[in-house]
Write a protein that holds these residues in place. Structure first.
Motif, PDB file in Angstrom:
ATOM      1  N   ASP A 256      16.706   0.993   6.862  1.00  0.00           N
ATOM      2  CA  ASP A 256      16.557   1.455   5.478  1.00  0.00           C
ATOM      3  C   ASP A 256      15.935   0.375   4.602  1.00  0.00           C
ATOM      4  O   ASP A 256      15.043   0.648   3.782  1.00  0.00           O
ATOM      5  CB  ASP A 256      17.908   1.872   4.900  1.00  0.00           C
ATOM      6  N   GLU A 257      16.424  -0.858   4.778  1.00  0.00           N
ATOM      7  CA  GLU A 257      15.923  -1.962   3.963  1.00  0.00           C
ATOM      8  C   GLU A 257      14.442  -2.208   4.238  1.00  0.00           C
ATOM      9  O   GLU A 257      13.643  -2.402   3.316  1.00  0.00           O
ATOM     10  CB  GLU A 257      16.729  -3.228   4.267  1.00  0.00           C
ATOM     11  N   LEU A 258      14.073  -2.147   5.500  1.00  0.00           N
ATOM     12  CA  LEU A 258      12.681  -2.361   5.899  1.00  0.00           C
ATOM     13  C   LEU A 258      11.792  -1.237   5.368  1.00  0.00           C
ATOM     14  O   LEU A 258      10.692  -1.484   4.860  1.00  0.00           O
ATOM     15  CB  LEU A 258      12.585  -2.443   7.422  1.00  0.00           C
ATOM     16  N   ASN A 259      12.283  -0.015   5.432  1.00  0.00           N
ATOM     17  CA  ASN A 259      11.507   1.136   4.960  1.00  0.00           C
ATOM     18  C   ASN A 259      11.306   1.101   3.446  1.00  0.00           C
ATOM     19  O   ASN A 259      10.256   1.516   2.940  1.00  0.00           O
ATOM     20  CB  ASN A 259      12.183   2.449   5.369  1.00  0.00           C
ATOM     21  N   GLN A 260      12.305   0.606   2.734  1.00  0.00           N
ATOM     22  CA  GLN A 260      12.188   0.499   1.278  1.00  0.00           C
ATOM     23  C   GLN A 260      11.090  -0.490   0.891  1.00  0.00           C
ATOM     24  O   GLN A 260      10.283  -0.225  -0.007  1.00  0.00           O
ATOM     25  CB  GLN A 260      13.521   0.070   0.674  1.00  0.00           C
ATOM     26  N   LEU A 261      11.071  -1.618   1.585  1.00  0.00           N
ATOM     27  CA  LEU A 261      10.035  -2.607   1.314  1.00  0.00           C
ATOM     28  C   LEU A 261       8.653  -2.072   1.693  1.00  0.00           C
ATOM     29  O   LEU A 261       7.672  -2.267   0.960  1.00  0.00           O
ATOM     30  CB  LEU A 261      10.324  -3.897   2.088  1.00  0.00           C
ATOM     31  N   LYS A 262       8.587  -1.383   2.808  1.00  0.00           N
ATOM     32  CA  LYS A 262       7.322  -0.813   3.270  1.00  0.00           C
ATOM     33  C   LYS A 262       6.812   0.230   2.286  1.00  0.00           C
ATOM     34  O   LYS A 262       5.622   0.271   1.957  1.00  0.00           O
ATOM     35  CB  LYS A 262       7.521  -0.191   4.661  1.00  0.00           C
ATOM     36  N   TYR A 263       7.722   1.071   1.811  1.00  0.00           N
ATOM     37  CA  TYR A 263       7.348   2.117   0.856  1.00  0.00           C
ATOM     38  C   TYR A 263       6.809   1.502  -0.433  1.00  0.00           C
ATOM     39  O   TYR A 263       5.810   1.975  -1.003  1.00  0.00           O
ATOM     40  CB  TYR A 263       8.569   2.985   0.546  1.00  0.00           C
ATOM     41  N   LYS A 264       7.464   0.447  -0.898  1.00  0.00           N
ATOM     42  CA  LYS A 264       7.028  -0.221  -2.129  1.00  0.00           C
ATOM     43  C   LYS A 264       5.630  -0.815  -1.975  1.00  0.00           C
ATOM     44  O   LYS A 264       4.797  -0.706  -2.884  1.00  0.00           O
ATOM     45  CB  LYS A 264       8.036  -1.319  -2.498  1.00  0.00           C
ATOM     46  N   LEU A 265       5.355  -1.404  -0.802  1.00  0.00           N
ATOM     47  CA  LEU A 265       4.040  -1.991  -0.557  1.00  0.00           C
ATOM     48  C   LEU A 265       2.957  -0.920  -0.444  1.00  0.00           C
ATOM     49  O   LEU A 265       1.864  -1.071  -1.004  1.00  0.00           O
ATOM     50  CB  LEU A 265       4.071  -2.831   0.723  1.00  0.00           C
ATOM     51  N   ILE A 266       3.274   0.160   0.250  1.00  0.00           N
ATOM     52  CA  ILE A 266       2.297   1.244   0.429  1.00  0.00           C
ATOM     53  C   ILE A 266       1.948   1.884  -0.923  1.00  0.00           C
ATOM     54  O   ILE A 266       0.803   2.236  -1.183  1.00  0.00           O
ATOM     55  CB  ILE A 266       2.834   2.309   1.407  1.00  0.00           C
ATOM     56  N   ASN A 267       2.967   2.005  -1.761  1.00  0.00           N
ATOM     57  CA  ASN A 267       2.780   2.650  -3.065  1.00  0.00           C
ATOM     58  C   ASN A 267       2.680   1.638  -4.208  1.00  0.00           C
ATOM     59  O   ASN A 267       3.038   1.951  -5.350  1.00  0.00           O
ATOM     60  CB  ASN A 267       3.934   3.628  -3.330  1.00  0.00           C
ATOM     61  N   TRP A 268       2.207   0.459  -3.881  1.00  0.00           N
ATOM     62  CA  TRP A 268       2.181  -0.609  -4.866  1.00  0.00           C
ATOM     63  C   TRP A 268       1.331  -0.265  -6.095  1.00  0.00           C
ATOM     64  O   TRP A 268       1.696  -0.569  -7.225  1.00  0.00           O
ATOM     65  CB  TRP A 268       1.668  -1.910  -4.254  1.00  0.00           C
ATOM     66  N   GLN A 269       0.196   0.375  -5.886  1.00  0.00           N
ATOM     67  CA  GLN A 269      -0.683   0.696  -7.011  1.00  0.00           C
ATOM     68  C   GLN A 269       0.028   1.593  -8.034  1.00  0.00           C
ATOM     69  O   GLN A 269      -0.045   1.352  -9.235  1.00  0.00           O
ATOM     70  CB  GLN A 269      -1.961   1.382  -6.517  1.00  0.00           C
TER      71      GLN A 269
END
Length: 202
Positions: free
Chosen positions: A95-108
């Motif tokens: 979950d923690e890894l996915n949250q960080l990944k989601y934030k990076l993917i949707n950074w814009q």
């Protein structure tokens, strides 16, 4: 369609007031963005602060998020076999890894939202001044209804005398285009816009 419906609703509300012997409707229209734009140096201030915020604060946050993701992803891959033996720990790590990944993917999108929030925080003092001035204008001129200028029907041309954007700008002593000030004063029976002082007779 929405504007047409809103305008029709406004007409119905106005009619209901008109039919009441004890109430007379006086409708004004207002655009707070137009008032904000009149504050001296406001755009330059916004541009300077927002550019700094994007370059420093948000860029630092992006770098930190990326580094955290890389470190946690490395640990996750290394310990994945061990984590499978502990389902809860595996779920938490995933979950923690996915949250960080989601934030990076949707950074814009995230950055745009943060920039908007920062801008609104910068504009809040101005909006508070405008709201207070609008409240005074409405009370002084006995307006019973204030509409957003954007909600007006394109087929209706309300009087410039009911343009509360102009009244609020004057209340706040903000400079208006000369032609706007003159047209407003002509419509309201006021004095012409201030120009050079007339020569004294002598």
């Amino acid at each position: 369609m929405k504007k047409g419906f809103l305008f029709a609703a406004i007409i119905l509300v106005a009619a209901s007031f008109t039919n009441s012997a004890s109430a007379q409707v006086k409708i004004g229209y207002f655009d707070d963005q137009s008032v904000i734009a009149l504050f001296p140096g406001i755009q330059e201030k916004l541009d300077t602060v927002l550019q700094s915020y994007a370059k420093d604060t948000l860029q630092d946050e992006y770098n930190y998020t990326l580094k955290s993701y890389q470190v946690k992803d490395s640990i996750y891959r290394k310990d994945s076999l061990e984590l499978t033996k502990r389902p809860k720990a595996l779920q938490l790590s995933t979950d923690e890894l996915n949250q960080l990944k989601y934030k990076l993917i949707n950074w814009q999108q995230y950055q745009q939202e943060m920039m908007q929030q920062k801008q609104e925080s910068l504009l809040l003092p101005y909006r508070q001044k405008i709201a207070a001035a609008l409240s005074e204008v409405v009370a002084e001129n006995k307006y019973t209804m204030v509409l957003k200028a954007e909600s007006l029907s394109p087929y209706a041309q309300p009087s410039i005398a009911d343009n509360l954007t102009i009244r609020v700008a004057m209340k706040l002593k903000l400079a208006l285009p000369k032609e706007v000030e003159e047209a407003f004063k002509a419509a309201t029976g006021g004095a012409p816009a201030k120009t050079a002082a007339p020569a004294k007779k002598g």
